[in-house]
Scaffold this active site. Structure first.
Site, PDB file in Angstrom:
ATOM      1  N   ASP A 128       0.911  -1.219  -0.056  1.00 47.78           N
ATOM      2  CA  ASP A 128      -0.131   0.158   0.108  1.00 47.78           C
ATOM      3  C   ASP A 128       0.920   1.129  -0.038  1.00 47.78           C
ATOM      4  OD1 ASP A 128      -2.361  -1.396  -0.026  1.00 47.78           O
ATOM      5  OD2 ASP A 128      -2.334  -1.687   2.234  1.00 47.78           O
ATOM      6  N   ASP A 146      -6.921  -1.448  -4.709  1.00 41.36           N
ATOM      7  CA  ASP A 146      -7.971  -1.022  -3.649  1.00 41.36           C
ATOM      8  C   ASP A 146      -9.043  -0.266  -4.353  1.00 41.36           C
ATOM      9  OD1 ASP A 146      -6.680  -2.763  -1.925  1.00 41.36           O
ATOM     10  OD2 ASP A 146      -5.669  -1.057  -0.948  1.00 41.36           O
TER      11      ASP A 146
END
Length: 166
Positions: A128, A146
Protein backbone atom coordinates in the site's frame (compact mmCIF):
# COMPACT_ATOMS: atom_id res chain seq x y z
CA UNK A 1 -25.16 -21.95 -45.17
CA UNK A 2 -25.45 -18.69 -43.23
CA UNK A 3 -22.36 -16.73 -42.35
CA UNK A 4 -21.78 -14.32 -39.53
CA UNK A 5 -21.84 -10.64 -40.52
CA UNK A 6 -18.38 -9.33 -39.63
CA UNK A 7 -19.47 -5.72 -40.10
CA UNK A 8 -22.32 -5.75 -37.61
CA UNK A 9 -22.67 -2.58 -35.51
CA UNK A 10 -24.02 -4.57 -32.57
CA UNK A 11 -21.63 -4.25 -29.61
CA UNK A 12 -19.60 -7.32 -28.78
CA UNK A 13 -20.89 -9.28 -25.83
CA UNK A 14 -17.74 -11.34 -25.35
CA UNK A 15 -15.62 -11.48 -22.22
CA UNK A 16 -12.45 -10.23 -23.95
CA UNK A 17 -12.92 -6.49 -23.44
CA UNK A 18 -13.71 -7.00 -19.75
CA UNK A 19 -10.62 -9.12 -19.23
CA UNK A 20 -8.67 -6.41 -21.05
CA UNK A 21 -9.89 -3.78 -18.58
CA UNK A 22 -8.98 -6.06 -15.67
CA UNK A 23 -5.53 -6.60 -17.20
CA UNK A 24 -4.95 -2.85 -17.49
CA UNK A 25 -5.87 -2.43 -13.81
CA UNK A 26 -3.44 -5.22 -12.87
CA UNK A 27 -0.67 -3.69 -14.98
CA UNK A 28 -1.09 -0.18 -13.55
CA UNK A 29 -1.39 -1.57 -10.02
CA UNK A 30 1.77 -3.66 -10.27
CA UNK A 31 3.81 -0.95 -12.00
CA UNK A 32 2.91 1.62 -9.35
CA UNK A 33 3.69 -0.79 -6.51
CA UNK A 34 7.06 -1.73 -8.00
CA UNK A 35 7.91 1.94 -8.57
CA UNK A 36 7.03 3.00 -5.03
CA UNK A 37 8.84 -0.02 -3.54
CA UNK A 38 11.99 1.06 -5.42
CA UNK A 39 11.67 4.73 -4.41
CA UNK A 40 10.81 4.31 -0.72
CA UNK A 41 11.84 2.12 2.19
CA UNK A 42 9.24 0.42 4.36
CA UNK A 43 7.52 3.06 6.50
CA UNK A 44 9.07 6.01 4.66
CA UNK A 45 6.72 8.89 3.83
CA UNK A 46 7.04 11.44 0.99
CA UNK A 47 4.68 14.41 1.26
CA UNK A 48 3.09 15.30 -2.09
CA UNK A 49 0.45 17.84 -0.98
CA UNK A 50 -0.88 19.07 2.37
CA UNK A 51 -3.40 16.20 2.37
CA UNK A 52 -1.66 13.44 0.39
CA UNK A 53 1.56 11.47 0.91
CA UNK A 54 3.25 8.48 -0.62
CA UNK A 55 4.13 5.93 2.06
CA UNK A 56 5.42 2.39 1.66
CA UNK A 57 3.30 0.11 3.84
CA UNK A 58 3.08 -3.68 3.95
CA UNK A 59 -0.44 -4.89 4.70
CA UNK A 60 -0.55 -8.53 5.81
CA UNK A 61 -4.28 -8.31 6.48
CA UNK A 62 -7.32 -7.28 4.50
CA UNK A 63 -8.96 -3.88 4.08
CA UNK A 64 -7.94 -1.40 6.77
CA UNK A 65 -5.30 -3.94 7.93
CA UNK A 66 -8.03 -6.24 9.28
CA UNK A 67 -6.31 -9.35 10.76
CA UNK A 68 -2.85 -7.97 9.91
CA UNK A 69 -1.47 -8.91 13.34
CA UNK A 70 -2.36 -12.60 13.01
CA UNK A 71 0.26 -15.37 12.75
CA UNK A 72 0.34 -15.67 8.95
CA UNK A 73 -2.63 -17.88 8.13
CA UNK A 74 -4.43 -14.80 6.75
CA UNK A 75 -2.02 -14.69 3.79
CA UNK A 76 -3.31 -18.02 2.52
CA UNK A 77 -6.91 -17.29 3.46
CA UNK A 78 -7.02 -13.94 1.61
CA UNK A 79 -5.09 -15.39 -1.36
CA UNK A 80 -7.62 -18.21 -1.65
CA UNK A 81 -10.51 -15.83 -1.19
CA UNK A 82 -9.12 -13.55 -3.92
CA UNK A 83 -8.69 -16.45 -6.34
CA UNK A 84 -12.20 -17.75 -5.61
CA UNK A 85 -13.63 -14.25 -6.12
CA UNK A 86 -11.73 -13.89 -9.41
CA UNK A 87 -13.10 -17.20 -10.70
CA UNK A 88 -16.65 -16.25 -9.70
CA UNK A 89 -16.28 -12.84 -11.35
CA UNK A 90 -15.05 -14.47 -14.57
CA UNK A 91 -18.13 -16.72 -14.49
CA UNK A 92 -20.36 -13.65 -14.02
CA UNK A 93 -18.59 -11.83 -16.85
CA UNK A 94 -19.19 -14.76 -19.21
CA UNK A 95 -22.83 -14.99 -18.21
CA UNK A 96 -23.53 -11.23 -18.39
CA UNK A 97 -20.98 -9.94 -20.91
CA UNK A 98 -23.50 -7.64 -22.61
CA UNK A 99 -24.37 -5.65 -19.47
CA UNK A 100 -21.94 -2.77 -19.71
CA UNK A 101 -22.10 -1.07 -16.30
CA UNK A 102 -22.29 -4.38 -14.45
CA UNK A 103 -19.30 -5.74 -16.37
CA UNK A 104 -17.28 -2.54 -15.92
CA UNK A 105 -17.82 -2.94 -12.17
CA UNK A 106 -16.82 -6.61 -12.27
CA UNK A 107 -13.75 -5.93 -14.44
CA UNK A 108 -12.46 -3.28 -12.03
CA UNK A 109 -13.06 -5.54 -9.03
CA UNK A 110 -11.41 -8.46 -10.84
CA UNK A 111 -8.31 -6.42 -11.72
CA UNK A 112 -8.02 -5.13 -8.17
CA UNK A 113 -8.50 -8.55 -6.61
CA UNK A 114 -5.87 -10.16 -8.84
CA UNK A 115 -3.47 -7.24 -8.27
CA UNK A 116 -3.60 -7.81 -4.52
CA UNK A 117 -3.43 -11.62 -4.88
CA UNK A 118 -0.21 -11.21 -6.88
CA UNK A 119 1.29 -9.26 -3.96
CA UNK A 120 0.23 -11.87 -1.41
CA UNK A 121 1.76 -14.66 -3.49
CA UNK A 122 5.03 -12.80 -4.24
CA UNK A 123 5.64 -11.00 -0.95
CA UNK A 124 3.25 -12.35 1.68
CA UNK A 125 1.64 -8.92 2.04
CA UNK A 126 -0.04 -6.25 -0.08
CA UNK A 127 1.95 -3.14 -0.92
CA UNK A 128 0.00 0.00 0.00
CA UNK A 129 1.33 3.47 -0.75
CA UNK A 130 -1.41 6.07 -1.12
CA UNK A 131 -1.93 8.02 2.10
CA UNK A 132 -4.72 10.59 2.34
CA UNK A 133 -5.09 12.70 5.48
CA UNK A 134 -7.23 15.66 6.49
CA UNK A 135 -7.14 17.63 9.75
CA UNK A 136 -5.04 15.01 11.53
CA UNK A 137 -7.24 12.12 10.36
CA UNK A 138 -5.50 9.48 8.21
CA UNK A 139 -7.24 7.19 5.81
CA UNK A 140 -5.58 3.76 5.93
CA UNK A 141 -2.94 3.51 3.19
CA UNK A 142 -4.23 1.92 -0.01
CA UNK A 143 -3.18 1.20 -3.59
CA UNK A 144 -4.46 1.21 -7.18
CA UNK A 145 -6.02 -2.25 -6.78
CA UNK A 146 -7.96 -1.10 -3.71
CA UNK A 147 -9.12 1.98 -5.61
CA UNK A 148 -10.32 -0.15 -8.54
CA UNK A 149 -12.21 -2.43 -6.16
CA UNK A 150 -13.91 0.58 -4.50
CA UNK A 151 -14.83 2.23 -7.81
CA UNK A 152 -16.11 -1.15 -9.07
CA UNK A 153 -18.21 -1.59 -5.93
CA UNK A 154 -19.77 1.87 -6.38
CA UNK A 155 -20.51 1.06 -10.04
CA UNK A 156 -22.04 -2.25 -8.97
CA UNK A 157 -24.37 -0.45 -6.53
CA UNK A 158 -25.31 2.12 -9.19
CA UNK A 159 -26.08 -0.70 -11.62
CA UNK A 160 -28.31 -2.40 -9.06
CA UNK A 161 -30.11 0.86 -8.27
CA UNK A 162 -30.64 1.43 -11.98
CA UNK A 163 -32.17 -2.04 -12.33
CA UNK A 164 -34.46 -1.55 -9.33
CA UNK A 165 -35.73 1.74 -10.77
CA UNK A 166 -36.64 0.17 -14.14
Amino acid sequence: MATKNRFSTKPSSGIGPWLGIASIVILIDQLTKITVAKLLTHGETRPITSFFDLVLAHNKGAAFSFLAAESGWQRYFFTGLGIAAALFIIYLLKKNAGQRLFCWALALILGGAIGNVIDRILYGYVIDFLDVHVAGWHWPAFNVADSAICVGAVMFVLDELRRVNK
